[in-house]
Design an enzyme around this catalytic site. Structure first.
Site, PDB file in Angstrom:
ATOM      1  N   ASP A  68      34.849   9.439 -47.340  1.00 25.76           N
ATOM      2  CA  ASP A  68      36.256   9.401 -47.751  1.00 25.76           C
ATOM      3  C   ASP A  68      37.088   8.602 -46.760  1.00 25.76           C
ATOM      4  O   ASP A  68      37.967   7.822 -47.127  1.00 25.76           O
ATOM      5  CB  ASP A  68      36.820  10.827 -47.846  1.00 25.76           C
ATOM      6  CG  ASP A  68      36.333  11.518 -49.112  1.00 25.76           C
ATOM      7  OD1 ASP A  68      36.476  12.745 -49.213  1.00 25.76           O
ATOM      8  OD2 ASP A  68      35.806  10.805 -49.997  1.00 25.76           O
ATOM      9  N   SER A 119      20.430  10.554 -13.919  1.00 26.97           N
ATOM     10  CA  SER A 119      20.993  11.861 -13.637  1.00 26.97           C
ATOM     11  C   SER A 119      20.433  12.302 -12.268  1.00 26.97           C
ATOM     12  O   SER A 119      19.744  11.515 -11.617  1.00 26.97           O
ATOM     13  CB  SER A 119      20.602  12.714 -14.833  1.00 26.97           C
ATOM     14  OG  SER A 119      20.402  13.981 -14.481  1.00 26.97           O
ATOM     15  N   LYS A 172      30.127  16.645  -5.676  1.00 22.01           N
ATOM     16  CA  LYS A 172      29.664  16.271  -7.013  1.00 22.01           C
ATOM     17  C   LYS A 172      30.827  16.556  -7.960  1.00 22.01           C
ATOM     18  O   LYS A 172      31.182  17.711  -8.203  1.00 22.01           O
ATOM     19  CB  LYS A 172      28.437  17.087  -7.397  1.00 22.01           C
ATOM     20  CG  LYS A 172      27.883  16.716  -8.759  1.00 22.01           C
ATOM     21  CD  LYS A 172      26.514  17.350  -8.944  1.00 22.01           C
ATOM     22  CE  LYS A 172      25.844  16.929 -10.239  1.00 22.01           C
ATOM     23  NZ  LYS A 172      26.596  17.148 -11.435  1.00 22.01           N
TER      24      LYS A 172
END
Ligand code: IVH
Length: 706
Positions: A45, A92, A128
């Site tokens: 849509d 990571s 961190k």
């Protein structure tokens, strides 16, 4: 939704009104999707409305609104950002939770490098930051683009948004010709609170923590929204570089600061493990007053030459570790224990909790792992939580560490009801009508019945089409389920038959199904065809083999390189065979994963499904990135004897980085034997078999003195 507008007959006055109406609807839907993550209409849509908007604009170019969303046309709202490949992977970090973990890290590093325990190893230490990582590329001192981490290999292009962050300079002076600065985007506590006040005042949902707020703000399709939400950026690393920044981490961070980036004021380097841990405690004490969220301290080997030698594992570098702060805790009531059926049939208990805030996030579920965990025992029968079991209606302590699923760390026995009884896993299964079996030696109950097979198949199909797997546009979990329930798709191969079976000219057609039309059906068939070409690692991951995640799939692909080699090895891999050896020798693949990978290839029914799928695909061979010009790519090498210039682990990692396969034993398949001093029987065997034998210097010369 009314789309029945004939653009050709539209008058100018009607066009103005229509463009205004579309602008409102699209802006609202866009914001619902991206800001609240709560879509108010289907993608189809949304696309149709955008198309209508652009058709009207095309007819009346002078009426195009300044806030027009038509610039986005072509890019689907769902992935409204361009994808950019990271030239250097974004990794990571390995985690440490205790000082002992940190000492082990330092010992591992020294062992890998072959330096004595007593020798000083300089380490840097810095907070961190609990935000999201971003890579910003400059060429000739000018900001070129900014990319999110994504899956580490491909990220999203958020250039326009990153340009609104004042900590990120638009130009830099005296910089290398090419430099990609990496760091963390975050939102300060103050800005987070102000933003939530504004969100609530304007009737929108508040963000649950500063990290989500920062992520939501950076991933805005409209940069003016990002601009209205102040974000910070700490630079702490780099990717592509045309020349080195320094020879130490400390020097490189100082250089980033000189170039105009914000670097963390708590960055410091130290010469002993004890000193870095003292710094960790100082940062932990200051944590609450920093004004932004941090969740630990990152230590990095300071020498960049040593970082280079230590190299990378599949998802983390060997030269860095994140020492996490202890998890955050909260007490709440255990309302119920549900059983979830996983993709591979594992029956996992899940705690349903009275919602409680733990470290800024509302938690209402926690993992309970398995039957023994609930009973207060680990897999070897040793006590956990002091042996306290978990019972329904108990008061339990929840902890969250970073992104991990919340867990239960303690039970308040004083608040336990006198009438409570231990939780009985088997009775629960019976009550739920789930057939399960727990085999001796297995910690997990597994589904053993037929009636739930639907759930399992649906789960594996959903996994197959998921983003990290086949990622077929407009075929998500919902559609996979729809096709499955109709009986159209029950194996992955069926997805690739959809067009043939339910496309144009067939008695039953997709376009006639609810929620589908001619265009969307065509689009889906095209999207499916597009994914017939698939990289080997993605295919392996998509198979949904137990224990084989993305990293495992990459390791397998890098080792076997082609589907044929992989399939043959898996079919032949029986304990003791050379294929089995090749599998378990892969660094990062243990026995458990190996057994699991082999299983579907040796089960006739599962293998038939895999073969049918593969028949539909064009599988791209894995090309080890670093090995295009490597003289040892694809060769099988064996190290023996004592190496003088590097440790065995380092030599092995180097060889693998260059695309060689390192084996432990000499056979006719061996290409090169590297014989260090004191080499014995393996060297003799190699000579007898006529295998090329090099000494350590010969090997170093071959691989370019690495
Ligand atoms: S270094 C190759 N330093 O933590 C390693 N990362 O859990 C590059 N992070 O993906 C990362 N603060 O997004 C590094 N001072 C810091 C960091 C840091 C936060 C993030 C980063 C990384 C994640 C790993």
């Amino acid at each position: 939704m009314s789309l029945k507008i004939n653009v050709a007959n539209l008058t100018e006055v009607q066009a103005v009104a229509e463009l205004a109406r579309l602008s409102d609807i699209l802006a609202c839907a866009n914001s619902a999707y991206h800001t609240e993550d709560a879509p108010v209409m289907t993608d189809g849509d949304f696309d149709a409305l955008k198309l209508l908007n652009s058709e009207i604009e095309h007819k009346f170019p002078h009426l195009k609104r300044s806030d027009s969303l038509s610039g986005m046309i072509g890019a689907k709202a769902k992935d409204g950002f361009k994808k950019i490949n990271h030239e250097v992977r974004m990794l990571s970090l390995e985690n440490a939770f205790t000082a002992i973990d940190v000492e082990e890290f330092v010992n591992r590093v020294k062992k890998f490098l072959g330096i004595p325990h007593t020798q000083i190893l300089n380490l840097s230490a810095e907070p961190k930051i609990d935000g999201l990582s971003l890579a910003v590329r400059y060429e000739n001192g000018v900001f070129v683009h900014a990319v999110t981490r994504g899956d580490g290999e491909v990220g999203e292009d958020v250039t326009a948004n990153a340009k609104t962050i004042s900590d990120i300079p638009l130009t830099i002076e005296n910089a290398p010709e090419v430099i990609e600065v990496r760091g963390e985007v975050y939102m300060s506590h103050l800005d987070f609170e102000e933003l939530n006040v504004r969100q609530i005042a304007s009737g929108q949902k508040a963000f649950s923590n500063p990290r989500n707020a920062a992520a939501g703000s950076l991933r805005q399709l409209d940069p003016t929204i990002t601009k209205s939400r102040p974000l910070g950026f700490f630079a702490y690393a780099w990717g592509a570089l045309s020349e080195p920044l320094s020879d130490t981490q400390t020097g490189a961070v100082a250089r980033l600061k000189k170039l105009g980036f914000s670097t963390n004021p708590l960055f410091q380097s130290f010469a002993s493990t004890r000193a870095v841990i003292n710094h960790y405690h100082r940062i932990e004490t200051d944590r609450a007053s920093l004004g932004y969220d941090i969740d630990g301290v990152v230590y990095k080997v300071d020498s960049l030459a040593l970082q280079d030698r230590l190299g990378l594992r599949s998802t983390t570098p060997r030269w860095a570790i994140a020492h996490k702060f202890p998890a955050e805790l909260a007490w709440t009531k255990l309302l119920d224990i549900d059983i979830q059926v996983g993709r591979t049939g594992a029956l996992s208990p899940v705690a349903r909790l009275r919602p409680v805030t733990v470290g800024g996030v509302v938690v209402s579920n926690a993992t309970l792992h398995n039957e023994d965990y609930i009973a207060g025992r680990d897999s070897k029968g040793a006590k956990i939580r002091g042996g306290k079991d978990i019972r329904l209606s108990d008061w339990v302590q929840i902890y969250r560490a970073g992104d991990v699923i919340p867990k239960i760390s303690d039970v308040d026995l004083k608040r336990r009801s006198k009438t409570s009884v231990p939780f009985n896993f088997q009775n629960k299964l019976i009550a739920e009508g789930i057939e399960g079996r727990r085999s001796p030696g297995d910690a997990v109950w597994r589904y053993s019945g037929e009636s739930l097979l639907d759930d399992l198949t649906i789960e594996s199909l959903k996994h197959f089409v998921s983003r990290q797997a086949f990622d077929i546009e407009s075929l998500g979990a919902k559609q996979a389920e729809q096709f499955y329930l109709r009986g159209w798709v029950s194996t992955p191969a069926d997805i690739f038959m959809l067009k043939k079976r339910y496309g144009p000219g067939q008695p039953q057609q997709l376009k006639n199904l609810e929620g589908w039309g001619v265009k969307s059906a065509e689009k889906l068939f095209d999207a499916i065809d597009e994914k017939r070409v698939i990289p080997l690692n993605r295919l392996i991951y998509a198979l949904g083999i137990r224990h084989v995640g993305e990293a495992g799939a990459k390791l397998l692909a890098a080792r076997f390189l082609t589907w044929n080699a992989f399939e043959t090895a898996m079919r032949e891999a029986h304990a003791g065979s050379s294929s089995w050896e090749a599998l378990v020798e892969i660094d990062g693949i243990g026995e458990v994963m190996a057994k699991s990978v082999v299983m579907p290839f040796q089960d006739p029914k599962k293998f038939t499904a895999i073969a049918a799928l593969v028949h539909e695909l064009d599988i791209l061979d894995a090309v080890p990135v670093d090995t295009l010009s490597s003289p040892v790519a694809g060769k099988i090498v064996v190290f023996t004897g004592t190496l003088e210039k590097m440790t065995r682990s380092e030599a092995k990692a180097c060889a693998e980085k260059l695309g060689a396969k390192v084996s432990g034993s000499v056979s006719v398949k061996t290409d090169i034997l590297i014989a260090g001093s004191g080499a014995g029987s393996k060297a003799k065997k190699a000579i007898a078999l006529g295998i090329e034998t090099l000494d350590e210097d010969g090997w170093l010369a071959l691989v370019g003195g690495l």
